[in-house]
Design a protein around this motif. Structure first.
Motif, PDB file in Angstrom:
ATOM      1  N   ALA A 144      -1.546   5.071  -3.559  1.00  0.00           N
ATOM      2  CA  ALA A 144      -0.763   5.395  -4.755  1.00  0.00           C
ATOM      3  C   ALA A 144      -1.517   5.010  -6.022  1.00  0.00           C
ATOM      4  CB  ALA A 144       0.581   4.680  -4.693  1.00  0.00           C
ATOM      5  N   GLU A 145      -2.234   3.893  -5.968  1.00  0.00           N
ATOM      6  CA  GLU A 145      -3.017   3.457  -7.129  1.00  0.00           C
ATOM      7  C   GLU A 145      -4.130   4.456  -7.422  1.00  0.00           C
ATOM      8  OE1 GLU A 145      -3.364   0.902 -10.278  1.00  0.00           O
ATOM      9  OE2 GLU A 145      -1.861   0.835  -8.674  1.00  0.00           O
ATOM     10  N   LEU A 146      -4.782   4.956  -6.378  1.00  0.00           N
ATOM     11  CA  LEU A 146      -5.834   5.968  -6.566  1.00  0.00           C
ATOM     12  C   LEU A 146      -5.240   7.248  -7.154  1.00  0.00           C
ATOM     13  CD1 LEU A 146      -7.874   5.603  -3.248  1.00  0.00           C
ATOM     14  CD2 LEU A 146      -8.740   5.212  -5.556  1.00  0.00           C
ATOM     15  N   ALA A 147      -4.054   7.609  -6.700  1.00  0.00           N
ATOM     16  CA  ALA A 147      -3.434   8.848  -7.153  1.00  0.00           C
ATOM     17  C   ALA A 147      -3.084   8.826  -8.634  1.00  0.00           C
ATOM     18  CB  ALA A 147      -2.177   9.142  -6.328  1.00  0.00           C
ATOM     19  N   LYS A 148      -3.049   7.651  -9.233  1.00  0.00           N
ATOM     20  CA  LYS A 148      -2.767   7.554 -10.670  1.00  0.00           C
ATOM     21  C   LYS A 148      -3.937   8.052 -11.523  1.00  0.00           C
ATOM     22  CE  LYS A 148       0.129   3.387 -10.414  1.00  0.00           C
ATOM     23  NZ  LYS A 148       0.230   1.985 -10.888  1.00  0.00           N
ATOM     24  N   LEU A 149      -5.151   8.069 -10.954  1.00  0.00           N
ATOM     25  CA  LEU A 149      -6.348   8.362 -11.747  1.00  0.00           C
ATOM     26  C   LEU A 149      -6.427   9.843 -12.082  1.00  0.00           C
ATOM     27  CD1 LEU A 149      -8.901   6.147  -9.791  1.00  0.00           C
ATOM     28  CD2 LEU A 149      -7.636   5.575 -11.868  1.00  0.00           C
ATOM     29  N   ARG A 156       0.212  13.955  -9.894  1.00  0.00           N
ATOM     30  CA  ARG A 156      -0.041  12.763  -9.092  1.00  0.00           C
ATOM     31  C   ARG A 156       0.164  13.076  -7.606  1.00  0.00           C
ATOM     32  NH1 ARG A 156       2.981   7.292 -10.609  1.00  0.00           N
ATOM     33  NH2 ARG A 156       1.789   7.647 -12.510  1.00  0.00           N
ATOM     34  N   ALA A 157       1.140  13.923  -7.296  1.00  0.00           N
ATOM     35  CA  ALA A 157       1.382  14.292  -5.892  1.00  0.00           C
ATOM     36  C   ALA A 157       0.174  15.041  -5.320  1.00  0.00           C
ATOM     37  CB  ALA A 157       2.642  15.153  -5.788  1.00  0.00           C
ATOM     38  N   ASP A 158      -0.445  15.907  -6.132  1.00  0.00           N
ATOM     39  CA  ASP A 158      -1.635  16.633  -5.672  1.00  0.00           C
ATOM     40  C   ASP A 158      -2.789  15.669  -5.429  1.00  0.00           C
ATOM     41  OD1 ASP A 158      -0.434  19.224  -5.930  1.00  0.00           O
ATOM     42  OD2 ASP A 158      -0.700  19.071  -8.091  1.00  0.00           O
ATOM     43  N   ARG A 159      -2.944  14.701  -6.328  1.00  0.00           N
ATOM     44  CA  ARG A 159      -4.029  13.731  -6.152  1.00  0.00           C
ATOM     45  C   ARG A 159      -3.785  12.859  -4.925  1.00  0.00           C
ATOM     46  NH1 ARG A 159      -3.314  13.559 -11.783  1.00  0.00           N
ATOM     47  NH2 ARG A 159      -2.286  11.527 -11.743  1.00  0.00           N
TER      48      ARG A 159
END
Length: 727
Positions: free
Chosen positions: A427-432, A405-408
């Motif tokens: 943060a919501e986008l990084a969950k994908l 998730r940190a990379d995204r």
């Protein structure tokens, strides 16, 4: 062709050598083909020039030329242009006129050869702007011998000049004189020519030439690169590694691998080859770009329009071009499996009518990996297609893993940094899971079109577009790790045991391998601790529930367990098995044979698993004793202590740092103390209610909602009144 050596020098030598001259005069068509290569520069007495002029007049009409081409079609080995057909007609007429006077033709060739040699200096072939200059540059880069350079130069002539192609093919058909023809054409003795054409030589090993109709020639790509001098030579081979939007998701390397690669790529030593392999679903190119940025170097890759069959030679030349540059440079080669061929280079000894049986030839991939002068990153998602001998030649092998998730989040930040997007939306986008730069770019374009000046609509449409894209790509959607709704801290975990959560986390940071059994009441933070470990270690987390792994058919549950471990191993992920008591039930209580085999399969996979395996259970007493021995750590999670309850209450209600009347504080603390089995999960439930309703609760309302949550967990004891049970 101007500024190209051996366009006429080779054919003129053939016309001045008695043996080859005799062969020319023995075959009218062969003589005519030779004449066509040198016709523009030979000087003739008036009577011969008059003869040639009459032929030109005869075939000046279009229909006459078509008839001539039709007549010659079955007599020559290639299609003729109108101009070449006219030259052939002149040559055949000249052959008849000079049939008994070969010396006339030889003298004309000799005089012309002397003039050409006298006028030929290195100044005629400046590097970059002439084909001859580019040939010389190529020869220097690849360390060709003079003999190899001459073979390469004539291969270019043969490829570019139709008259030279026709003449060479027709003379090569004279098998008995073929060795002498090539020696004369290239002005080389037999030993030098054999060495230049050997399969062990640098010319054959470069992959620049290939054989067709028994003659060496260049591909269309190399021919155009050498002849079309309107752009710089390097531009036809190299380009800066640009970060184009890719469909692959964010990628990462294990920390140890990255540290090693940064050191390696910073060195300017020959033979540094690194294979970066991984699934096609991860963006290895962006990963490579980040590595080169880390060493403050320049990253380059092959030009996009190089045909696949020409890429091995292009890599060899590109590496040597980069070696001439100062500073740190790295070549990034995509689709390594298509470049690193185990094929042996073709020896060209058959030009001499011989068979090349040299067993010392080195495969193309061996040359590329052994002789590269600059660090090279080879990228592939098909490492299995590479030969074992090829794989062992890499200095280092690094697997590109699916990003965390940190990379995204870093990817989102890099692409959306100048656009109006709040931290929570990023943060919501990084969950994908598997989110790619290409998806983000398309979503950003759409949101820019639809949102106008509204930041709120922009964020909404960007999120909608990316989630719809995930669905269309059949990606799993959001990753399993949740972002805590309450403020997370290890201080809010009440655990029993010699080693606490903070100690265990530090141990896993030092050596990320082992197994944990987390047990205790629901809501005490078992799953959230596992997710926190994944976040702290920078690893993805793969969460499997019992319902996903159990199957009614015999052997299927064991198969699904094995697949879960394999998937986690491939992704370098932490594997979290929720409701583990369903799988690790005491085998002495088993009523069916499949229950025993399921436990056995899980225990065997645990022992062989080289990542982190975590089990959570609310029914610790039912777990198989033999299974418990296999866990590195067993950690019991208990309800919150009085101090922890008060700390969480201050954080979530916003009271921390604010003055509170002593009487009111005492009342708050008393109500918290009498809540049976209060856990962090109860605080999280109330916080989610606040977020959903869009309301801020007062401290009193918070306490009331917490009491309701506690009573809901103990419905059978509601009438007994509040009980205190705090460990």
């Amino acid at each position: 062709m101007a500024h190209l050596p051996d366009v006429v020098l080779g054919p003129l030598r053939v016309g001045t050598t008695p043996v080859t001259l005799a062969v020319l005069f023995s075959e009218p068509l062969l003589f005519a083909a030779h004449y066509a290569t040198v016709a523009d520069i030979l000087e003739w007495p008036d009577e011969i020039e008059a003869t040639l002029a009459s032929v030109r007049t005869r075939y000046g009409a279009h229909d006459a030329v078509l008839d001539l081409i039709d007549t010659l079609r079955g007599q020559v080995p290639m299609a003729l242009s109108a101009d070449l057909a006219r030259r052939m007609a002149e040559g055949m007429e000249l052959h008849t006129a000079l049939k008994n006077s070969e010396d006339t033709y030889r003298n004309a060739c000799a005089e012309c050869l002397a003039r050409q040699r006298e006028g030929l200096t290195m100044d005629d072939f400046p590097e970059e702007i002439t084909p001859g200059g580019r040939l010389a540059l190529l020869a220097r880069l690849l360390e060709f011998s003079p003999a190899q350079t001459r073979v390469m130069a004539y291969a270019l002539v043969y490829t570019v000049v139709p008259a030279a192609q026709l003449f060479t093919r027709m003379f090569s058909e004279q098998r008995w004189s073929r060795p002498l023809f090539w020696q004369t054409l290239l002005d080389l003795d037999a030993e030098s020519l054999a060495g230049a054409l050997s399969a062990t030589g640098r010319l054959a090993g470069s992959g620049l030439l290939y054989a067709k109709e028994g003659v060496p020639r260049m591909s269309e790509f190399w021919m155009e690169l050498l002849v079309k001098t309107g752009t710089r030579f390097e531009e036809g081979l190299l380009q800066a590694l640009a970060l184009k939007d890719s469909s692959g998701g964010a990628a990462r390397l294990p920390a140890d691998d990255r540290e090693i690669l940064v050191v390696l790529l910073a060195r300017r030593e020959p033979g540094i080859n690194v294979l970066v392999h991984g699934k096609s679903s991860v963006d290895k190119k962006r990963l490579a770009h980040g590595l080169v940025q880390a060493i403050a170097g320049g990253a380059y890759t092959l030009a996009a329009d190089i045909p696949e069959k020409d890429r091995p030679a292009a890599v060899m030349v590109a590496q040597r071009l980069l070696a001439r540059r100062p500073g740190r440079v790295v070549l990034v080669v995509e689709k390594a499996q298509a470049v690193l061929s185990r094929a042996l280079p073709d020896g060209f000894a058959f030009f001499l009518g011989l068979t090349d049986e040299d067993e010392e030839a080195r495969p193309l991939d061996e040359r590329l990996l052994a002789e590269n002068p600059v660090p090279t990153l080879w990228l592939t998602h098909e490492a299995k297609r590479l030969h074992r001998d090829t794989l062992t030649r890499f200095l280092f092998h690094a697997e590109a893993l699916k990003g965390t998730r940190a990379d995204r989040l870093a990817l989102v930040e890099s692409m959306i940094e100048s656009l109006p997007l709040a931290k929570c939306h990023k943060a919501e986008l990084a969950k994908l899971e598997g989110l790619s730069a290409q998806q983000l770019a398309c979503a950003r374009t759409l949101a820019t079109m639809t949102a106008g000046r509204s930041r709120k609509i922009f964020a909404r449409d960007l999120l909608v577009a990316t989630t719809r894209s995930q669905k269309a790509l059949a990606r799993r959607g959001k990753d399993e790790a949740r972002i805590p709704v309450t403020r997370y801290s290890l201080d809010y975990i009440h655990a029993a045991g010699r080693f606490g959560p903070a100690q265990i986390l530090q141990a896993l940071k030092r050596r990320p391998q082992g197994s944990l059994c987390l047990y205790g009441l629901p809501g005490t933070g078992k799953t959230q601790f596992a997710e926190h470990v994944a976040l702290e270690l920078g690893k993805p987390i793969l969460i499997k529930h019992a319902s996903q792994l159990f199957d009614k058919y015999l052997g299927e549950s064991e198969k699904r367990i094995a697949e879960a471990f394999d998937e986690a191993e491939e992704e370098g992920a932490i594997l979290l098995l929720d409701e583990a008591d369903s799988f690790l039930r005491d085998r002495s209580r088993s009523e069916h044979g499949w229950e025993v085999s399921t436990v056995n399969e899980l225990l065997q996979r645990m022992e062989r698993f080289e990542e982190i395996f975590i089990c959570t259970t609310n029914l610790f007493s039912q777990v198989d004793v033999a299974a418990l021995r296999r866990f590195t750590f067993k950690l019991e999670f208990l309800p919150l202590t009085l101090e922890q309850r008060w700390a969480m209450f201050l954080n979530e209600t916003g009271l921390r740092g604010k003055p509170i009347a002593e009487k009111r504080q005492s009342a708050y603390e008393e109500r918290l103390a009498f809540m049976l089995d209060l856990t962090p999960g109860d605080f999280a439930t109330v916080k989610r209610q606040c977020l959903l309703l869009g309301e801020e609760l007062s401290p009193e309302a918070w306490l009331t909602q917490l009491e309701l949550e506690v009573k809901a967990k103990h419905r059978s004891k509601v009438d007994e009144g509040p009980l205190l049970r705090v460990s």
